[in-house]
Design a protein around this motif. Sequence first.
Motif, PDB file in Angstrom:
ATOM      1  N   VAL A 182     -37.747 -29.052  90.548  1.00 60.68           N
ATOM      2  CA  VAL A 182     -37.147 -27.817  90.020  1.00 60.68           C
ATOM      3  C   VAL A 182     -36.066 -27.246  90.924  1.00 60.68           C
ATOM      4  O   VAL A 182     -35.397 -26.284  90.537  1.00 60.68           O
ATOM      5  CB  VAL A 182     -38.210 -26.749  89.674  1.00 60.68           C
ATOM      6  N   ASN A 205     -44.489 -29.863  79.204  1.00 61.23           N
ATOM      7  CA  ASN A 205     -43.286 -29.050  79.260  1.00 61.23           C
ATOM      8  C   ASN A 205     -43.573 -27.818  78.415  1.00 61.23           C
ATOM      9  O   ASN A 205     -43.899 -27.933  77.229  1.00 61.23           O
ATOM     10  CB  ASN A 205     -42.095 -29.841  78.706  1.00 61.23           C
ATOM     11  N   ILE A 252     -47.262 -25.157  88.682  1.00 64.82           N
ATOM     12  CA  ILE A 252     -46.268 -24.671  87.733  1.00 64.82           C
ATOM     13  C   ILE A 252     -44.904 -24.692  88.413  1.00 64.82           C
ATOM     14  O   ILE A 252     -44.758 -24.185  89.526  1.00 64.82           O
ATOM     15  CB  ILE A 252     -46.573 -23.215  87.301  1.00 64.82           C
ATOM     16  N   VAL A 311     -40.875 -23.696  87.480  1.00 62.92           N
ATOM     17  CA  VAL A 311     -39.964 -23.087  86.510  1.00 62.92           C
ATOM     18  C   VAL A 311     -38.564 -23.665  86.725  1.00 62.92           C
ATOM     19  O   VAL A 311     -38.038 -23.626  87.832  1.00 62.92           O
ATOM     20  CB  VAL A 311     -39.949 -21.550  86.653  1.00 62.92           C
ATOM     21  N   TYR A 312     -37.991 -24.197  85.650  1.00 66.26           N
ATOM     22  CA  TYR A 312     -36.633 -24.745  85.749  1.00 66.26           C
ATOM     23  C   TYR A 312     -35.612 -23.932  84.962  1.00 66.26           C
ATOM     24  O   TYR A 312     -34.427 -24.263  84.939  1.00 66.26           O
ATOM     25  CB  TYR A 312     -36.595 -26.225  85.333  1.00 66.26           C
ATOM     26  N   ARG A 369     -38.110 -17.091  83.616  1.00 65.77           N
ATOM     27  CA  ARG A 369     -39.115 -16.446  84.459  1.00 65.77           C
ATOM     28  C   ARG A 369     -40.466 -16.459  83.763  1.00 65.77           C
ATOM     29  O   ARG A 369     -40.553 -16.335  82.547  1.00 65.77           O
ATOM     30  CB  ARG A 369     -38.705 -15.007  84.769  1.00 65.77           C
ATOM     31  N   GLU A 370     -41.507 -16.570  84.569  1.00 64.34           N
ATOM     32  CA  GLU A 370     -42.892 -16.566  84.105  1.00 64.34           C
ATOM     33  C   GLU A 370     -43.670 -15.620  85.023  1.00 64.34           C
ATOM     34  O   GLU A 370     -43.798 -15.897  86.205  1.00 64.34           O
ATOM     35  CB  GLU A 370     -43.438 -17.996  84.183  1.00 64.34           C
ATOM     36  N   THR A 414     -36.689 -19.277  88.219  1.00 64.92           N
ATOM     37  CA  THR A 414     -36.059 -20.590  88.292  1.00 64.92           C
ATOM     38  C   THR A 414     -36.092 -21.109  89.732  1.00 64.92           C
ATOM     39  O   THR A 414     -35.783 -20.370  90.665  1.00 64.92           O
ATOM     40  CB  THR A 414     -34.610 -20.512  87.786  1.00 64.92           C
ATOM     41  N   ASN A 440     -43.496 -13.887  79.474  1.00 62.79           N
ATOM     42  CA  ASN A 440     -42.087 -14.180  79.707  1.00 62.79           C
ATOM     43  C   ASN A 440     -41.358 -12.852  79.506  1.00 62.79           C
ATOM     44  O   ASN A 440     -41.173 -12.409  78.377  1.00 62.79           O
ATOM     45  CB  ASN A 440     -41.565 -15.222  78.717  1.00 62.79           C
ATOM     46  N   THR A 469     -38.087 -19.382  78.424  1.00 63.51           N
ATOM     47  CA  THR A 469     -38.296 -19.872  79.787  1.00 63.51           C
ATOM     48  C   THR A 469     -38.834 -21.292  79.709  1.00 63.51           C
ATOM     49  O   THR A 469     -39.735 -21.575  78.919  1.00 63.51           O
ATOM     50  CB  THR A 469     -39.295 -18.967  80.539  1.00 63.51           C
ATOM     51  N   ALA A 487     -40.704 -24.421  81.781  1.00 64.20           N
ATOM     52  CA  ALA A 487     -41.519 -24.701  82.963  1.00 64.20           C
ATOM     53  C   ALA A 487     -42.277 -26.004  82.771  1.00 64.20           C
ATOM     54  O   ALA A 487     -42.752 -26.302  81.668  1.00 64.20           O
ATOM     55  CB  ALA A 487     -42.503 -23.561  83.221  1.00 64.20           C
ATOM     56  N   HIS A 532     -45.653 -27.885  83.729  1.00 61.69           N
ATOM     57  CA  HIS A 532     -47.012 -27.613  84.195  1.00 61.69           C
ATOM     58  C   HIS A 532     -47.708 -28.946  84.435  1.00 61.69           C
ATOM     59  O   HIS A 532     -47.709 -29.809  83.556  1.00 61.69           O
ATOM     60  CB  HIS A 532     -47.798 -26.820  83.151  1.00 61.69           C
TER      61      HIS A 532
END
Length: 177
Positions: free
Chosen positions: A32, A63, A83, A85-86, A89-90, A116, A132, A138, A140, A142
């Motif tokens: 990421v 994904n 997790i 995040v690419y 936001r989470e 990110t 989110n 978003t 991500a 996992h």
Amino acid sequence: MFDLDQFIADCRAALEGERASRNVRDVMARAVSDPAAVIKGLGEAKFGGIVPIHRSSELTVINVFWPPSMVIMPHNHSMWAVIGVYGGREDNMLWRRLPDDSDGRIEAAGAIALSTKDAQVFGPDVIHSVVNPIPRVTGAIHVYGGDFFAAQRSEWDPESLCEKPYDVEKALRMFKR
């Protein structure tokens, strides 16, 4: 360049040893760190959904596309999770079980915001809810230390905070809304 097959192979290799979840976190952090490459390799997040990428008894990779403003109820995984995040936001609210509560109720215990390029390990006993908070999808990755879809898990009612069996189909419907 993000190579999905190499990512899965690297995650599988990282399972060796006592620090499996931290080793997988290192693999995730490298992936990421270049969000544009991940998006090119996996595709841009346009709609909500959960896309299984790899599933075995020792490792699941999915994904996750979090729709704007989506909130998912408190739940556990019954296994460690990493997790990454690419895009977007989470926000994770962390929960803990109330001692000596026959209904399995929980109370808030903290929060972790992932943006990110962030990668985070959650232990097998973590209970969290996710939102989110931004007005776009978003994306991500996992990774779970087991078969995420076969594990017996729990979710907690958002109002009463009482424990009940996890409903996978309900969660999938929530992502598609």
